[in-house]
Enzyme design. Structure first.
Site: not given
Length: 458
Positions: A109-111
């Site tokens: 999810f950091k993308d």
């Protein structure tokens, strides 16, 4: 929109300056001076938009010093890197909505935030004719997402600290297989909290920070939180059931993921409650349940991105919880530093519990949930998501329940194979990394040694 520090001792700055500053010079975190709220009619209009258009509709309220056409271009470029047109599919499994926030280049999810932040940095640096040296800490996913967000970009170098042997093999491979000249991986002999403490100490040295043009990609950077706010609106719109407000279950260790949801609610998004899901490193659960925010020893778990004791974004939450009382926040942060913990009064925790619930899943339960959820639905989840699903399966509610799935299960193949008896299918983006050369420097748990490494390589 201007930005102020949670500790109240620096002048308000613009959005672009907030992005470049990262951590405020008084040691606090930057937050918007005011909360832009949406009306019910505006929410209805937002609900009809595709993901990049929705992101623009929200982010434009905060990035008021970037020309609209340029901001749209930055956003569209950021989400073109995802492997699905939806960007975040929301699927119905086992009575829960699962939000797949892992379709970016590093399958985490950091993308969502770091593709956006990388493009933001590039735009601002080019506009100002400046260079930037990014320093960050990672418990697994932030590092690779940050590296993929800025690898090969002009005028940027990135130094990422990760706890040696405490990230998954796939997470380590994603980081260390990037051999671009502007990327530096440092494997620290310690925990994630040690990495994070060193990064904060480095940013606290204002002369060093300014002399070496340091910037932050950790969730201390407001742009990280801002990009994450968007998917709460997106997921809520896709799980609407007869106007009932959703419950969000959020696996989180650093409080950034769930704080973005809390802020979305401040902006007018209808939310019934947030359930904070974590593992044995349950300092945030202890805060919500008992008002005990005391750091303990970090335990290695199946969900290493949550193997954290001191949550960076907790300070932002306290700032809003205490009605923007910067002096109160500074006092609490001093207590945390000197006493390694904070005890909150029962009246405050009763207020917290109106908006937050929590659930901690140990390794044994995490493994069991991966197995049972696969058996009942045919759907494989990673161990972080399993902590959230464990909480969701115990809820008795008529409200729609949205569990944020924060990583692709292929990032944790050993745990998944052990639990489900089936290896998760590897995306092509992971397969092509196997066997590539690695670039990493082992480094002791010492701030001055890290600073010297940066000096030598800028």
């Amino acid at each position: 929109m201007r930005y102020v520090s949670t500790r109240g001792k620096v002048p308000a700055v613009s959005f672009k300056d907030a992005v470049m500053m990262g951590l405020a010079d008084d040691g606090g975190l930057l937050v918007p001076e005011s909360v832009p709220a949406f009306t019910a009619d505006e929410l209805t209009k937002l609900s009809a938009l595709d993901y990049p258009s929705l992101a623009y509709g929200i982010i434009s309220r905060f990035a008021t010093d970037i020309e609209p056409a340029k901001l749209k271009d930055i956003i569209e470029k950021s989400y073109a890197a995802f492997d699905t047109e939806e960007v975040i599919p929301v699927v119905r499994k086992g009575g829960l909505y699962i939000a797949e926030i892992f379709h970016g280049p590093t399958f985490a999810f950091k993308d969502i935030a770091l593709q956006f932040l990388g493009n933001l940095f590039e735009h601002i640096l080019e506009e100002r004719g400046e260079k930037l040296n990014i320093v960050g800490a990672t418990s697994g996913d932030t590092g690779s997402a940050a590296i993929y967000g800025v690898r090969g970009r002009k005028n940027i170098r990135i130094f990422i600290l990760h706890p040696k042997g405490r990230v998954s093999p796939v997470q380590e491979m994603q980081m260390t297989s990037v051999t671009d000249e502007n990327v530096f991986n440092l494997a620290l002999d310690g925990t994630f909290d040690d990495c994070q403490d060193i990064v904060k100490e480095i940013f606290g040295d204002l002369k060093f920070k300014h002399d070496f043009s340091l910037g932050a990609v950790n969730s201390i950077n407001w742009a990280r939180v801002l990009a994450q706010i968007v998917y709460y609106f997106w997921c809520s719109f896709r799980a609407a059931e007869n106007g009932r407000k959703p419950i969000f279950i959020v696996p989180t260790g650093n409080f950034g993921n769930i704080f973005a949801g809390y802020y979305a609610k401040l902006m007018g998004l209808p939310v019934e409650k947030f359930i904070l899901a974590t593992n044995e490193n349950n300092i945030l659960s202890r805060f919500i349940n008992d008002g005990d925010y005391t750091a303990k020893e970090v335990v290695a778990t199946y969900s290493p991105s949550m193997d954290i004791q001191i949550a960076s974004n907790f300070e932002r939450y306290l700032y809003f919880f205490y009605d923007k009382d910067a002096s109160k926040v500074e006092e609490l942060m001093k207590t945390l530093k000197t006493e390694k913990g904070i005890k909150f009064p029962a009246a405050d925790i009763a207020k917290v519990q109106q908006e937050f619930g929590t659930y901690s899943a140990a390794n044994e339960e995490t493994e069991a949930v991966i197995a049972s959820f696969y058996k009942s639905t045919g759907y494989i989840i990673d161990p972080h998501t399993a902590c959230g699903v464990a909480a969701g399966l115990k809820l008795k509610t008529e409200s729609p329940v949205i569990c944020l799935s924060t990583a692709h299960p292929a990032k944790f193949p050993d745990v998944v194979m052990k639990a489900a008896g089936k290896a998760p299918e590897k995306p092509a983006g992971i397969i092509r990394l196997e066997g590539l050369p690695r670039k990493v420097a082992d480094i002791p748990k010492d701030t001055e040694t890290v600073k010297e490494f940066i000096r030598r390589n800028v």
